[in-house]
Design a protein around this motif. Sequence first.
Motif, mmCIF file in Angstrom:
data_model
loop_
_atom_site.group_PDB
_atom_site.id
_atom_site.type_symbol
_atom_site.label_atom_id
_atom_site.label_comp_id
_atom_site.label_asym_id
_atom_site.label_seq_id
_atom_site.Cartn_x
_atom_site.Cartn_y
_atom_site.Cartn_z
ATOM 1 N N CYS A 6 7.465 2.691 80.329
ATOM 2 C CA CYS A 6 6.476 3.480 80.405
ATOM 3 C C CYS A 6 5.713 3.626 81.260
ATOM 4 O O CYS A 6 4.729 4.118 81.429
ATOM 5 C CB CYS A 6 5.210 2.620 78.658
ATOM 6 N N ASN A 37 12.826 11.423 65.498
ATOM 7 C CA ASN A 37 11.885 9.901 65.679
ATOM 8 C C ASN A 37 12.332 8.842 65.520
ATOM 9 O O ASN A 37 12.563 7.752 66.396
ATOM 10 C CB ASN A 37 10.389 10.094 64.639
ATOM 11 N N VAL A 96 1.668 3.180 59.793
ATOM 12 C CA VAL A 96 2.416 3.184 60.155
ATOM 13 C C VAL A 96 2.995 1.538 60.507
ATOM 14 O O VAL A 96 4.411 1.281 60.558
ATOM 15 C CB VAL A 96 2.857 3.696 62.262
ATOM 16 N N LEU A 105 -0.862 6.102 61.843
ATOM 17 C CA LEU A 105 -0.712 7.230 62.750
ATOM 18 C C LEU A 105 -1.944 7.429 63.708
ATOM 19 O O LEU A 105 -1.094 7.800 65.181
ATOM 20 C CB LEU A 105 -0.750 8.189 61.889
ATOM 21 N N CYS A 113 -1.900 5.340 67.252
ATOM 22 C CA CYS A 113 -0.495 5.423 68.162
ATOM 23 C C CYS A 113 -0.683 6.412 69.247
ATOM 24 O O CYS A 113 -1.037 7.820 68.537
ATOM 25 C CB CYS A 113 0.216 5.560 67.723
ATOM 26 N N CYS A 140 -1.191 2.895 74.829
ATOM 27 C CA CYS A 140 -0.663 3.272 74.151
ATOM 28 C C CYS A 140 -0.565 2.649 72.564
ATOM 29 O O CYS A 140 0.065 3.855 71.162
ATOM 30 C CB CYS A 140 0.553 2.555 74.613
ATOM 31 N N PHE A 141 -1.121 2.356 71.721
ATOM 32 C CA PHE A 141 -1.751 1.759 70.904
ATOM 33 C C PHE A 141 -3.284 1.561 70.960
ATOM 34 O O PHE A 141 -3.170 0.012 72.054
ATOM 35 C CB PHE A 141 -1.367 0.829 69.995
ATOM 36 N N LYS A 194 -3.631 8.500 74.034
ATOM 37 C CA LYS A 194 -3.949 8.890 72.936
ATOM 38 C C LYS A 194 -4.194 10.311 72.865
ATOM 39 O O LYS A 194 -3.354 11.186 71.611
ATOM 40 C CB LYS A 194 -5.003 8.296 72.147
ATOM 41 N N HIS A 222 1.831 10.970 75.739
ATOM 42 C CA HIS A 222 2.278 9.757 76.523
ATOM 43 C C HIS A 222 3.421 10.299 76.078
ATOM 44 O O HIS A 222 4.465 9.873 76.037
ATOM 45 C CB HIS A 222 2.270 8.476 75.386
ATOM 46 N N VAL A 240 6.066 9.187 78.565
ATOM 47 C CA VAL A 240 6.364 7.891 78.926
ATOM 48 C C VAL A 240 6.535 8.180 80.426
ATOM 49 O O VAL A 240 5.939 7.049 81.141
ATOM 50 C CB VAL A 240 7.769 6.584 77.970
HETATM 51 N N1 COA Z 1 -2.086 11.014 67.172
HETATM 52 C C1 COA Z 1 -2.698 12.167 66.392
HETATM 53 N N2 COA Z 1 -2.023 12.442 66.363
HETATM 54 C C2 COA Z 1 -0.379 12.697 65.124
HETATM 55 C C3 COA Z 1 -0.025 11.936 66.299
HETATM 56 C C4 COA Z 1 -0.592 10.719 67.185
HETATM 57 N N3 COA Z 1 -0.081 9.580 67.586
HETATM 58 N N4 COA Z 1 1.253 11.807 65.535
HETATM 59 C C5 COA Z 1 1.416 12.854 65.387
HETATM 60 N N5 COA Z 1 0.425 13.534 65.059
HETATM 61 C C6 COA Z 1 0.351 14.366 64.302
HETATM 62 C C7 COA Z 1 1.261 15.908 65.008
HETATM 63 O O1 COA Z 1 0.519 16.571 65.524
HETATM 64 C C8 COA Z 1 1.420 16.604 63.116
HETATM 65 O O2 COA Z 1 0.658 17.389 63.176
HETATM 66 P P1 COA Z 1 0.104 18.418 62.315
HETATM 67 O O3 COA Z 1 0.620 18.335 60.824
HETATM 68 O O4 COA Z 1 -1.075 19.265 62.428
HETATM 69 O O5 COA Z 1 1.523 18.924 62.618
HETATM 70 C C9 COA Z 1 1.544 14.584 62.291
HETATM 71 O O6 COA Z 1 0.623 14.328 62.509
HETATM 72 C C10 COA Z 1 1.940 14.523 61.348
HETATM 73 O O7 COA Z 1 3.635 14.041 62.795
HETATM 74 P P2 COA Z 1 4.389 13.623 62.559
HETATM 75 O O8 COA Z 1 5.308 14.187 64.245
HETATM 76 O O9 COA Z 1 4.915 14.003 61.084
HETATM 77 O O10 COA Z 1 4.511 12.117 62.745
HETATM 78 P P3 COA Z 1 5.822 11.432 63.400
HETATM 79 O O11 COA Z 1 4.887 10.372 61.793
HETATM 80 O O12 COA Z 1 7.095 11.928 62.911
HETATM 81 O O13 COA Z 1 4.947 10.464 63.803
HETATM 82 C C11 COA Z 1 4.612 7.654 64.779
HETATM 83 C C12 COA Z 1 4.187 9.301 63.836
HETATM 84 C C13 COA Z 1 2.509 7.263 65.113
HETATM 85 C C14 COA Z 1 5.463 7.315 64.450
HETATM 86 C C15 COA Z 1 4.916 8.440 66.378
HETATM 87 O O14 COA Z 1 4.327 8.909 67.104
HETATM 88 C C16 COA Z 1 5.295 7.758 67.667
HETATM 89 O O15 COA Z 1 5.890 6.191 66.507
HETATM 90 N N6 COA Z 1 4.296 7.113 68.416
HETATM 91 C C17 COA Z 1 4.085 5.822 69.420
HETATM 92 C C18 COA Z 1 5.581 6.461 70.309
HETATM 93 C C19 COA Z 1 5.997 4.788 71.273
HETATM 94 O O16 COA Z 1 6.172 3.643 70.618
HETATM 95 N N7 COA Z 1 5.523 5.173 72.601
HETATM 96 C C20 COA Z 1 5.907 4.248 73.712
HETATM 97 C C21 COA Z 1 4.524 2.918 73.040
HETATM 98 S S1 COA Z 1 4.992 1.158 73.766
#
Ligand code: COA
Length: 372
Positions: free
Chosen positions: A85, A120, A199, A205, A208, A280-281, A320, A324, A326
């Motif tokens: 990242c 995902n 999560v 959620l 993240c 990132c979180f 947020k 991201h 990355v």
């Molecule tokens: N913040 C705000 N809204 C979010 C979101 C987030 N992080 N992630 C998803 N949403 C929203 C989506 O837009 C969607 O909205 P909608 O229903 O109106 O379209 C809804 O929430 C559900 O999204 P979805 O894609 O089904 O979520 P998911 O469960 O598949 O994924 C996470 C959610 C948190 C698991 C995923 O975003 C993730 O893995 N994030 C971390 C990424 C990471 O690790 N990056 C590296 C950092 S070191």
Amino acid sequence: MNADVFLVGSGQTRFGEWWDKSLPALIEEAVSAAITDAGITALDIDAIVIGNMIGQQISGQGQLGAMTSALLPHRPPALRVEAACASGSVAVHTACALLESKRAETVLVVGAEKMTDAENTAIASALMGAGDSERDAPAGLTFPGIFGLIASRYMHDYGLTREELSLVSSRHHEHAKANPYAQFRSSVSPESVSSSAPVADPLRLLDCSPISDGAAAIILSRTRKSPLRLAASQLATDALSLAERPTITSFAATRDAFCRACEEAEIDRKEIAHLELHDCFSIAALINLEDMQFADPGQGIGIYRDGLQEMSVNLSGGLKGCGHPVGATGVKQIRDLAKQLKASKQRFGAAHNFGGAGATCCVHILEHACEP
Ligand code: COA
């Protein structure tokens, strides 16, 4: 810095879900916007550095240096760097080295990532490439899982409550409302963060950063002057595996990179008017503020609860609110700082970008002078 390195232009795509745009298309859009913003021609660019993490796995596209170079008529020398990242900020750091060593006069720096095309699970597995494949990944950890462990430990050690942690994402989403390039541009209340889907306990959620597509580009030069100058570019690393660290509620690479960056810029941290940090979180934002000594250990939440801090934190919306993608984030942070410093007429801004669970950290300090 061993030479003056000026920021002469920048551009980006909006971050978000771009199902109709390929990785090359996102890169082309950001590059074209940066060249236009800088008021130069493509021929003025004599090197390119691009930061990207998972283009090969997700888009089947490696060789991003040559791919980006082919967008310009004279195909300048180009290379891709990868630091999870932190790929974007390490690309900026690499460009600084080319400029400081006089290998180049004007460098195009790009950060890009295309993430939403894959499931995902594929993304989580690709991102886990930033962790330790022998010690951490076999435990079944993903990055939300790693930061869930970190948040649990932090709450245990310092008594941070779930409700307090929710203030972080809520604030960053509020800031993102004013950013036309942010993925999410609506208010998120602390209550909705606390009640969003679980999560990786205790993270939910809305703690993240999301999965995102996007690209950002900046143009750095030592011969073209601008009121914006990079006063510091520092890179630090730590043990890759969490198991090899004395603590998981503080990141040594952040402490080292930030401390050295302040020394290089010859400033006190109090002189920083705008900070873009790697949230990132949500828990990472608190730890980062503490590692940069803007708050005592365990007290980072005070900056969100009391709002007494004069310095802005993630005025762009951060990872947020902005999203991201990355490899793009570290480049986009520099562009955000430039916009913020010009608008506020303040002098110093800092960008903090890390890769993995803080194993690589790059800090840049941007100085804004009213007169070039
Ligand atoms: N913040 C705000 N809204 C979010 C979101 C987030 N992080 N992630 C998803 N949403 C929203 C989506 O837009 C969607 O909205 P909608 O229903 O109106 O379209 C809804 O929430 C559900 O999204 P979805 O894609 O089904 O979520 P998911 O469960 O598949 O994924 C996470 C959610 C948190 C698991 C995923 O975003 C993730 O893995 N994030 C971390 C990424 C990471 O690790 N990056 C590296 C950092 S070191």
